[in-house]
Enzyme design. Structure first.
Site, PDB file in Angstrom:
ATOM      1  CG  PHE A 186      -0.209   0.408   2.575  1.00  0.00           C
ATOM      2  CD1 PHE A 186      -0.110   1.682   2.966  1.00  0.00           C
ATOM      3  CD2 PHE A 186       0.427  -0.307   3.217  1.00  0.00           C
ATOM      4  CE1 PHE A 186       0.428   2.260   4.183  1.00  0.00           C
ATOM      5  CE2 PHE A 186       1.067  -0.232   4.438  1.00  0.00           C
ATOM      6  CZ  PHE A 186       1.370   1.225   4.775  1.00  0.00           C
TER       7      PHE A 186
ATOM      8  CB  CYS B  41      10.297  -0.170   2.019  1.00  0.00           C
ATOM      9  SG  CYS B  41      10.779   0.735   0.597  1.00  0.00           S
TER      10      CYS B  41
ATOM     11  CE  LYS C  97      -3.078  -8.464  -4.439  1.00  0.00           C
ATOM     12  NZ  LYS C  97      -3.397  -7.335  -3.418  1.00  0.00           N
TER      13      LYS C  97
ATOM     14  CD  GLU D  40      -5.485  -5.982   0.236  1.00  0.00           C
ATOM     15  OE1 GLU D  40      -4.581  -5.797  -0.367  1.00  0.00           O
ATOM     16  OE2 GLU D  40      -5.635  -6.849   1.276  1.00  0.00           O
ATOM     17  NE  ARG D  41      -4.281  -2.694   4.455  1.00  0.00           N
ATOM     18  CZ  ARG D  41      -5.127  -3.821   4.270  1.00  0.00           C
ATOM     19  NH1 ARG D  41      -6.372  -3.723   4.043  1.00  0.00           N
ATOM     20  NH2 ARG D  41      -4.505  -4.871   4.998  1.00  0.00           N
TER      21      ARG D  41
HETATM   22  P1  NAD Z   1       1.598  -6.588   2.984  1.00  0.00           P
HETATM   23  O1  NAD Z   1       2.939  -7.679   2.906  1.00  0.00           O
HETATM   24  O2  NAD Z   1       0.609  -6.746   3.963  1.00  0.00           O
HETATM   25  O3  NAD Z   1       1.014  -6.582   1.593  1.00  0.00           O
HETATM   26  C1  NAD Z   1       1.570  -6.559   0.203  1.00  0.00           C
HETATM   27  C2  NAD Z   1       0.621  -7.452  -0.598  1.00  0.00           C
HETATM   28  O4  NAD Z   1       0.651  -8.803  -0.514  1.00  0.00           O
HETATM   29  C3  NAD Z   1      -0.527  -6.820  -1.008  1.00  0.00           C
HETATM   30  O5  NAD Z   1      -0.751  -6.609  -2.300  1.00  0.00           O
HETATM   31  C4  NAD Z   1      -1.575  -7.687  -0.253  1.00  0.00           C
HETATM   32  O6  NAD Z   1      -2.774  -7.685  -0.823  1.00  0.00           O
HETATM   33  C5  NAD Z   1      -0.798  -8.977  -0.356  1.00  0.00           C
HETATM   34  N1  NAD Z   1      -0.945  -9.837   0.761  1.00  0.00           N
HETATM   35  C6  NAD Z   1      -1.139  -9.354   2.039  1.00  0.00           C
HETATM   36  N2  NAD Z   1      -1.172 -10.678   2.937  1.00  0.00           N
HETATM   37  C7  NAD Z   1      -1.262 -11.704   2.215  1.00  0.00           C
HETATM   38  C8  NAD Z   1      -1.238 -12.922   2.507  1.00  0.00           C
HETATM   39  N3  NAD Z   1      -1.075 -13.346   3.722  1.00  0.00           N
HETATM   40  N4  NAD Z   1      -0.942 -14.043   1.436  1.00  0.00           N
HETATM   41  C9  NAD Z   1      -0.736 -13.487   0.391  1.00  0.00           C
HETATM   42  N5  NAD Z   1      -0.888 -12.097  -0.065  1.00  0.00           N
HETATM   43  C10 NAD Z   1      -1.062 -11.115   1.022  1.00  0.00           C
HETATM   44  O7  NAD Z   1       2.501  -5.175   2.990  1.00  0.00           O
HETATM   45  P2  NAD Z   1       1.653  -3.786   3.261  1.00  0.00           P
HETATM   46  O8  NAD Z   1       1.208  -3.534   4.609  1.00  0.00           O
HETATM   47  O9  NAD Z   1       0.754  -3.544   2.103  1.00  0.00           O
HETATM   48  O10 NAD Z   1       3.083  -2.747   2.891  1.00  0.00           O
HETATM   49  C11 NAD Z   1       4.078  -2.720   3.952  1.00  0.00           C
HETATM   50  C12 NAD Z   1       5.429  -3.719   3.803  1.00  0.00           C
HETATM   51  O11 NAD Z   1       5.642  -3.551   2.641  1.00  0.00           O
HETATM   52  C13 NAD Z   1       6.344  -3.195   4.823  1.00  0.00           C
HETATM   53  O12 NAD Z   1       6.744  -4.342   5.565  1.00  0.00           O
HETATM   54  C14 NAD Z   1       7.382  -2.588   4.034  1.00  0.00           C
HETATM   55  O13 NAD Z   1       8.740  -2.717   4.463  1.00  0.00           O
HETATM   56  C15 NAD Z   1       7.185  -3.430   2.775  1.00  0.00           C
HETATM   57  N6  NAD Z   1       7.837  -2.837   1.613  1.00  0.00           N
HETATM   58  C16 NAD Z   1       9.219  -3.078   1.283  1.00  0.00           C
HETATM   59  C17 NAD Z   1       9.623  -2.479   0.201  1.00  0.00           C
HETATM   60  C18 NAD Z   1      10.896  -3.003  -0.287  1.00  0.00           C
HETATM   61  O14 NAD Z   1      11.258  -2.610  -1.223  1.00  0.00           O
HETATM   62  N7  NAD Z   1      11.848  -3.853   0.226  1.00  0.00           N
HETATM   63  C19 NAD Z   1       8.830  -1.457  -0.425  1.00  0.00           C
HETATM   64  C20 NAD Z   1       7.648  -1.092  -0.046  1.00  0.00           C
HETATM   65  C21 NAD Z   1       7.294  -1.590   1.027  1.00  0.00           C
END
Ligand code: NAD
Length: 502
Positions: A154, A286, A178, A181-182
């Protein structure tokens, strides 16, 4: 929450708006007011299959389109994103909560990847070796994979998908995104801009959804490659599951980025930079700094400056031009961050500035800038990714101790050092075990023509994202050995031994 929400956000498949067939939806909040502003349809496996089928059908034609034409579409897309910068930024601000100027910043950083993709004809030039054997030449070039999928978080609803799709599409693949969804709406706008730029139907598709959609993508036989960015547990799961299904996968995870401040640093500069890096986008980056490692006698004056600055940050709605920091993304995020602050306090860290005390008019999901002093590595607030506006100061005695601390951490995305010493900076950049290092730069996000990625629990897979590694990830190599022999009607020239150069 408002009692009636009429707007539903649909998928974009093959150039059309397509409602979800699952009957399931999720709320899209306005984080600044706490109101539900829309519902997003959550994809079933059948919706994902429809998007992958559209992308598979488009691949046959798109992969045959000339490089120059693909590049021209990217140029048009680049201009359209630029023209719609304000509109896109406001869409991001209204669903994510970040301030508009910050949203523009992420779009511009995404645009830089599109600009790299405009130059792909040059970057995709293959290799040629003349006369590797008598009358034989060798060449090697890279071809697209097929349907590539992107699953994104998100916190950067435009930039992170743009780390992926311009590289994949310009190299001749088709794409299914994909997004989170937020904050789903920016991706639909991007799909419209691609269509306006002349990208054929089915080359770029958007399916909205949650785990069900992700699982369907990971298992789909016609998805060749998966790029994921999100939290570490999900990154690990995506890497394992996509690998089990035989796909190429890169999965970028969470972070706990440290900034070391040495006694010879310019303290005013460091405090200003760390405030921006810790609290910008409410700490939901991140590459946000979440741990300040204060070396020696720098600690007291640094904490004093950081606390003064934390109190000055103007917190308010993202769409208000006066705001420097907006709300966090959901009520769950707000409650999780507040609970982390309470945990830190209970563990014995000193809450110098407590963001729970901040009050902003309305019902938005606000948490103020928070500063902890005397954080120790055994505390949960040190070990876990909080992903909110919380900075913790760990006090150490030397640069060696600071480097050892960072290298013991399971996350390894970015790390920064603030110092006036070239020698200390060089020691740091060579010995610190992270993927991206900043020297007097707190958020060292590489430019598009380099690659972005962390180490250890911050990235699963072999490739970093965009830049040269993004091109390699999106393509596979082919080596061709060519001979155009003179006619040997007598059959001369064969031989049963393994061929060697002659
Ligand atoms: P998230 O892991 O909750 O969600 C990421 C994606 O995965 C979304 O599209 C979501 O719908 C999907 N998802 C969520 N739970 C899932 C599950 N159990 N099984 C399969 N798919 C699932 O992350 P978020 O809260 O949207 O974003 C924040 C996180 O992303 C933080 O941990 C941040 O550090 C990380 N991030 C990392 C980078 C990087 O470059 N390393 C960049 C941006 C964000």
């Amino acid at each position: 929450m408002s009692a009636t929400t009429s707007r539903t956000i649909d998928h974009r498949i093959a150039g059309r708006s397509v409602p979800a067939t699952s009957g399931r939806t999720a709320p899209v909040w306005d984080p600044a007011t706490g109101e539900e502003q829309a519902r997003v349809g959550l994809a079933s496996a059948a919706d994902v299959d429809a998007a992958v089928r559209a992308a598979t059908a488009a691949f046959e034609r798109w992969s045959e389109v000339s490089l120059t034409r693909r590049a021209r579409i990217m140029f048009r897309f680049r201009d359209l994103v630029d023209e719609h910068l304000d509109e896109l930024a406001r869409v991001v601000a209204s669903e994510h909560g970040k301030v508009v100027e910050d949203a523009k910043g992420e779009i511009i950083r995404g645009l830089e990847v599109v600009e790299l993709a405009c130059g792909l004809p040059h970057l995709l030039k293959g290799e040629f070796s003349d006369q590797v054997s008598g009358g034989v030449d060798a060449l090697a070039f890279r071809q697209p994979l097929g349907v590539c999928a992107g699953i994104t978080p998100f916190n950067f609803p435009v930039m992170v998908p743009m780390w992926m799709h311009p590289m994949a599409i310009a190299t001749g693949n088709t794409f299914v995104l994909k997004p989170s969804e937020r904050d789903p709406s920016a991706s639909n706008l991007v799909a419209e801009l691609y269509a306006e730029a002349g990208l054929p139907e089915g080359v770029f598709n958007v399916v909205h959804g949650d785990r069900e959609a992700v699982d369907a993508l990971l298992a789909h036989p016609d998805v060749a490659a998966v790029s994921f960015v999100g939290s570490t547990p999900v990154a690990r799961y995506v890497h394992r599951t996509a690998s089990e299904h035989g796909k190429r996968v890169q999965a970028l995870g969470g972070a706990k980025n440290h900034a070391v401040v040495l006694p010879d640093a310019d303290l005013g500069f460091a405090a200003a930079q760390l405030t921006a890096a810790g609290y910008g986008s409410a700490g939901q980056r991140c590459m946000a700094i979440s741990v300040v490692v204060a070396v020696g006698e720098v600690a007291d004056p640094l904490v004093e400056r950081l606390s003064a600055r934390a109190r000055e940050v103007r917190v308010g709605p993202g769409l208000d031009p006066e705001s420097e920091m907006g709300p966090v993304v959901t009520p769950e995020a707000r409650d999780r961050i507040r609970a982390s602050i309470a945990t830190g306090e209970r563990a014995g860290a000193t809450p110098v500035v407590d963001g729970r005390e901040l009050e902003v008019d309305g019902g938005g999901f606000f948490v103020g800038p928070t500063l902890f002093d005397h954080v120790t590595p055994d505390m949960e607030i040190y070990r876990d990714e909080i992903f909110g506006p919380v900075l913790g100061v760990v006090r150490v005695g030397s640069l060696d101790e600071a480097i050892a601390l960072i290298n013991r951490n399971r996350f390894a995305n970015g790390a920064a050092i603030f110092t006036g010493s070239g020698e200390a900076a060089r020691t740091f950049q060579r010995r610190v075990e992270v993927g991206m290092v900043g020297v007097n730069v707190p958020i060292p996000v590489p430019m598009a023509f380099h690659s972005f990625g962390g180490w250890k629990d911050s990235l699963f897979g072999d490739h970093h994202i965009h830049g040269p590694e993004g091109i390699r990830f999106s393509t596979r190599a082919k080596a061709v050995t060519v001979r155009w022999p003179e006619r040997h009607d007598d059959g001369a020239g064969g031989g049963m031994s393994f061929p060697t150069a002659s």
